[in-house]
Design a protein around this motif. Structure first.
Motif, PDB file in Angstrom:
ATOM      1  N   LEU A 228      10.636  19.131  10.760  1.00  0.00           N
ATOM      2  CA  LEU A 228       9.762  19.333  11.755  1.00  0.00           C
ATOM      3  C   LEU A 228       9.160  20.515  11.868  1.00  0.00           C
ATOM      4  O   LEU A 228       7.722  20.655  11.954  1.00  0.00           O
ATOM      5  N   ARG A 229       9.884  21.898  11.898  1.00  0.00           N
ATOM      6  CA  ARG A 229       9.413  22.979  12.170  1.00  0.00           C
ATOM      7  C   ARG A 229       8.358  23.488  11.013  1.00  0.00           C
ATOM      8  O   ARG A 229       7.041  23.947  11.518  1.00  0.00           O
ATOM      9  N   SER A 230       8.844  23.187  10.032  1.00  0.00           N
ATOM     10  CA  SER A 230       7.853  23.455   8.767  1.00  0.00           C
ATOM     11  C   SER A 230       6.566  22.519   8.759  1.00  0.00           C
ATOM     12  O   SER A 230       5.530  23.128   8.445  1.00  0.00           O
ATOM     13  N   LEU A 231       6.735  21.387   9.034  1.00  0.00           N
ATOM     14  CA  LEU A 231       5.619  20.539   9.432  1.00  0.00           C
ATOM     15  C   LEU A 231       4.604  21.078  10.272  1.00  0.00           C
ATOM     16  O   LEU A 231       3.275  21.080  10.286  1.00  0.00           O
ATOM     17  N   HIS A 232       5.121  21.545  11.396  1.00  0.00           N
ATOM     18  CA  HIS A 232       4.325  22.118  12.723  1.00  0.00           C
ATOM     19  C   HIS A 232       3.664  23.360  12.056  1.00  0.00           C
ATOM     20  O   HIS A 232       2.563  23.303  12.297  1.00  0.00           O
ATOM     21  N   GLU A 233       4.191  24.165  11.380  1.00  0.00           N
ATOM     22  CA  GLU A 233       3.631  25.306  10.650  1.00  0.00           C
ATOM     23  C   GLU A 233       2.405  24.911   9.854  1.00  0.00           C
ATOM     24  O   GLU A 233       1.231  25.630   9.802  1.00  0.00           O
ATOM     25  N   ARG A 234       2.596  23.969   9.061  1.00  0.00           N
ATOM     26  CA  ARG A 234       1.857  23.376   8.234  1.00  0.00           C
ATOM     27  C   ARG A 234       0.496  22.958   8.850  1.00  0.00           C
ATOM     28  O   ARG A 234      -0.574  23.306   8.509  1.00  0.00           O
ATOM     29  N   ILE A 235       0.728  22.030  10.061  1.00  0.00           N
ATOM     30  CA  ILE A 235      -0.287  21.543  10.671  1.00  0.00           C
ATOM     31  C   ILE A 235      -1.276  22.639  11.252  1.00  0.00           C
ATOM     32  O   ILE A 235      -2.495  22.711  11.379  1.00  0.00           O
ATOM     33  N   GLN A 236      -0.570  23.668  11.826  1.00  0.00           N
ATOM     34  CA  GLN A 236      -1.179  24.769  12.492  1.00  0.00           C
ATOM     35  C   GLN A 236      -2.184  25.524  11.404  1.00  0.00           C
ATOM     36  O   GLN A 236      -3.388  26.065  11.789  1.00  0.00           O
ATOM     37  N   VAL A 237      -1.540  25.674  10.277  1.00  0.00           N
ATOM     38  CA  VAL A 237      -2.463  26.445   9.231  1.00  0.00           C
ATOM     39  C   VAL A 237      -3.581  25.515   8.504  1.00  0.00           C
ATOM     40  O   VAL A 237      -4.706  25.960   8.438  1.00  0.00           O
ATOM     41  N   GLU A 238      -3.276  24.241   8.194  1.00  0.00           N
ATOM     42  CA  GLU A 238      -3.966  23.444   7.396  1.00  0.00           C
ATOM     43  C   GLU A 238      -4.869  22.278   8.013  1.00  0.00           C
ATOM     44  O   GLU A 238      -5.660  21.706   7.516  1.00  0.00           O
ATOM     45  N   GLY A 239      -4.290  21.934   9.367  1.00  0.00           N
ATOM     46  CA  GLY A 239      -4.993  21.084   9.932  1.00  0.00           C
ATOM     47  C   GLY A 239      -4.149  19.699  10.148  1.00  0.00           C
ATOM     48  O   GLY A 239      -3.069  19.734   9.773  1.00  0.00           O
ATOM     49  N   PRO A 240      -4.695  18.679  10.490  1.00  0.00           N
ATOM     50  CA  PRO A 240      -3.926  17.372  10.638  1.00  0.00           C
ATOM     51  C   PRO A 240      -3.029  16.878   9.557  1.00  0.00           C
ATOM     52  O   PRO A 240      -3.602  17.214   8.507  1.00  0.00           O
ATOM     53  N   PHE A 241      -2.065  16.311   9.508  1.00  0.00           N
ATOM     54  CA  PHE A 241      -1.072  15.803   8.468  1.00  0.00           C
ATOM     55  C   PHE A 241      -1.610  14.411   8.604  1.00  0.00           C
ATOM     56  O   PHE A 241      -1.870  13.653   9.475  1.00  0.00           O
ATOM     57  N   VAL A 242      -2.097  14.154   7.360  1.00  0.00           N
ATOM     58  CA  VAL A 242      -2.736  12.843   6.812  1.00  0.00           C
ATOM     59  C   VAL A 242      -1.689  11.931   6.023  1.00  0.00           C
ATOM     60  O   VAL A 242      -1.067  12.256   5.230  1.00  0.00           O
ATOM     61  N   THR A 243      -1.726  10.432   6.567  1.00  0.00           N
ATOM     62  CA  THR A 243      -0.989   9.722   5.775  1.00  0.00           C
ATOM     63  C   THR A 243      -1.623   8.311   5.904  1.00  0.00           C
ATOM     64  O   THR A 243      -2.925   8.216   6.365  1.00  0.00           O
ATOM     65  N   HIS A 244      -1.282   7.464   5.340  1.00  0.00           N
ATOM     66  CA  HIS A 244      -2.160   6.060   5.222  1.00  0.00           C
ATOM     67  C   HIS A 244      -1.192   4.854   5.449  1.00  0.00           C
ATOM     68  O   HIS A 244      -0.289   4.626   4.827  1.00  0.00           O
ATOM     69  N   SER A 245      -1.860   3.985   6.502  1.00  0.00           N
ATOM     70  CA  SER A 245      -1.130   2.790   6.730  1.00  0.00           C
ATOM     71  C   SER A 245      -1.607   1.603   5.990  1.00  0.00           C
ATOM     72  O   SER A 245      -2.849   1.966   5.244  1.00  0.00           O
ATOM     73  N   ALA A 246      -0.764   0.590   5.688  1.00  0.00           N
ATOM     74  CA  ALA A 246      -0.860  -0.645   4.784  1.00  0.00           C
ATOM     75  C   ALA A 246      -0.977  -1.655   5.625  1.00  0.00           C
ATOM     76  O   ALA A 246       0.193  -1.947   6.333  1.00  0.00           O
ATOM     77  N   ARG A 247      -1.979  -2.300   5.764  1.00  0.00           N
ATOM     78  CA  ARG A 247      -2.003  -3.837   6.511  1.00  0.00           C
ATOM     79  C   ARG A 247      -2.533  -4.792   5.744  1.00  0.00           C
ATOM     80  O   ARG A 247      -3.466  -4.528   4.812  1.00  0.00           O
ATOM     81  N   PHE A 248      -2.003  -6.115   5.906  1.00  0.00           N
ATOM     82  CA  PHE A 248      -2.678  -7.305   5.451  1.00  0.00           C
ATOM     83  C   PHE A 248      -2.351  -8.460   6.297  1.00  0.00           C
ATOM     84  O   PHE A 248      -1.638  -8.495   7.455  1.00  0.00           O
ATOM     85  N   LEU A 249      -3.621  -9.139   6.349  1.00  0.00           N
ATOM     86  CA  LEU A 249      -3.690 -10.494   7.212  1.00  0.00           C
ATOM     87  C   LEU A 249      -3.127 -11.548   6.327  1.00  0.00           C
ATOM     88  O   LEU A 249      -3.925 -11.622   5.246  1.00  0.00           O
ATOM     89  N   ILE A 250      -2.393 -12.643   7.110  1.00  0.00           N
ATOM     90  CA  ILE A 250      -2.297 -13.756   6.255  1.00  0.00           C
ATOM     91  C   ILE A 250      -2.328 -14.817   7.220  1.00  0.00           C
ATOM     92  O   ILE A 250      -1.813 -14.792   8.344  1.00  0.00           O
ATOM     93  N   GLU A 251      -2.967 -15.976   6.747  1.00  0.00           N
ATOM     94  CA  GLU A 251      -3.101 -17.133   7.557  1.00  0.00           C
ATOM     95  C   GLU A 251      -2.732 -18.379   6.634  1.00  0.00           C
ATOM     96  O   GLU A 251      -3.063 -18.442   5.416  1.00  0.00           O
ATOM     97  N   ALA A 252      -1.639 -19.141   7.156  1.00  0.00           N
ATOM     98  CA  ALA A 252      -1.135 -20.035   6.289  1.00  0.00           C
ATOM     99  C   ALA A 252      -0.984 -21.565   7.028  1.00  0.00           C
ATOM    100  O   ALA A 252      -0.762 -21.265   8.369  1.00  0.00           O
ATOM    101  N   ARG A 253      -1.301 -22.576   6.521  1.00  0.00           N
ATOM    102  CA  ARG A 253      -1.609 -23.780   6.994  1.00  0.00           C
ATOM    103  C   ARG A 253      -0.490 -24.772   6.509  1.00  0.00           C
ATOM    104  O   ARG A 253      -0.320 -24.848   5.307  1.00  0.00           O
ATOM    105  N   LYS A 254       0.152 -25.576   7.455  1.00  0.00           N
ATOM    106  CA  LYS A 254       1.215 -26.614   7.031  1.00  0.00           C
ATOM    107  C   LYS A 254       0.255 -27.782   6.800  1.00  0.00           C
ATOM    108  O   LYS A 254      -0.508 -28.256   7.705  1.00  0.00           O
TER     109      LYS A 254
END
Length: 256
Positions: A228-254
């Motif tokens: 956490l401390r290393s990441l804090h220092e990285r954010i201070q130097v490089e800016g926001p930490f970027v990651t990517h969420s994955a989402r899917f929508l499913i609709e199913a009918r009986k």
């Protein structure tokens, strides 16, 4: 206060103390951002609820997403397995006439067969397709937004190291399609997107990992303080930490 000028210890202590009950993400305002899927799940769910007679929302969390629906059907039931969220959802949804049932996520649904014409769920931990098919009436619909494969993998691998491909791909939308069809449902819509997430300070990272507990199982500040401390220092130097969420929508009918 400008969070960029705050100390590591201050940010972490604040994030470690704040409540993570419910499924409200307002604490992240100004501290993290996440792109939203183009399909607008809450609005689409609300439209379907308005036309339903009897509906079930599975793993409702604190009830916040369900409560966003402008109109609930005459019979509205929600299940939740985590006791603090059961209490929160009950307080939020009972005034609207919805019944909240405490039900462990892994247990069979405590309802009769063909009890509902609509079943919804936002970000279920697991989807028990056979149970969903059982409680749906013929012609009924399951409508769900789910976590996709390798969601937030950048932050997971920062703390846990490289992850097995099997774990990263466990939530593949095509697996969901196959499981729905194996349960006797017809998949009428399936869409997937990857979406940008930015964390602007280490407190937001800590709050996220405390709230979304399956990302880094067993996460505590003490156990991960050096990272956490290393990441804090990285954010201070490089800016926001970027990651990517994955989402899917499913609709199913009986089938009717």
């Amino acid at each position: 206060m400008d969070n960029s000028s705050r100390t590591f210890e201050d940010l972490v202590a604040e994030a470690a103390a704040v409540s993570v009950d419910g499924w409200d993400f307002s604490w992240f305002e100004g501290r993290a951002t996440e792109e939203r899927p183009s399909w607008g799940y809450a609005k689409a769910m609300g439209e379907r609820l308005a036309g339903a007679r009897a509906a079930l929302d599975i793993q409702t969390g604190g009830g916040e997403v369900l409560d966003s629906a402008p109109q609930l059907p005459p019979l509205m039931v929600a299940t939740e397995g985590w006791p603090p969220n059961v209490a929160r959802a009950t307080a939020l949804l009972h005034p609207r006439g919805a019944v909240v049932v405490a039900s462990p996520e892994e247990a069979p649904l405590p309802f009769a067969a063909e009890a509902f014409d609509l079943v919804t769920s936002r970000h279920p931990v697991d989807t028990h397709w056979a149970e969903i098919a059982r409680v749906l009436r013929p012609g009924g619909t399951y409508f769900s937004q789910q976590i996709g494969p390798a969601s937030a993998v950048e932050i997971v691998e920062y703390f846990l190291g490289p992850q097995p491909e099997e774990r990263k791909n466990a939530r593949d939308p095509e697996r969901a399609r196959a499981a729905a069809e194996a349960a006797g449902l017809d998949v009428v819509d399936l869409r997937a997107e990857r979406l940008r997430i930015e964390f602007f300070d280490i407190g937001a990272v800590v709050h996220f990992l405390r709230k979304v507990i399956w990302m880094v199982p067993g996460f505590t500040v003490d156990a991960y303080r050096p990272l956490l401390r290393s990441l804090h220092e990285r954010i201070q130097v490089e800016g926001p930490f970027v990651t990517h969420s994955a989402r899917f929508l499913i609709e199913a009918r009986k089938p009717a």
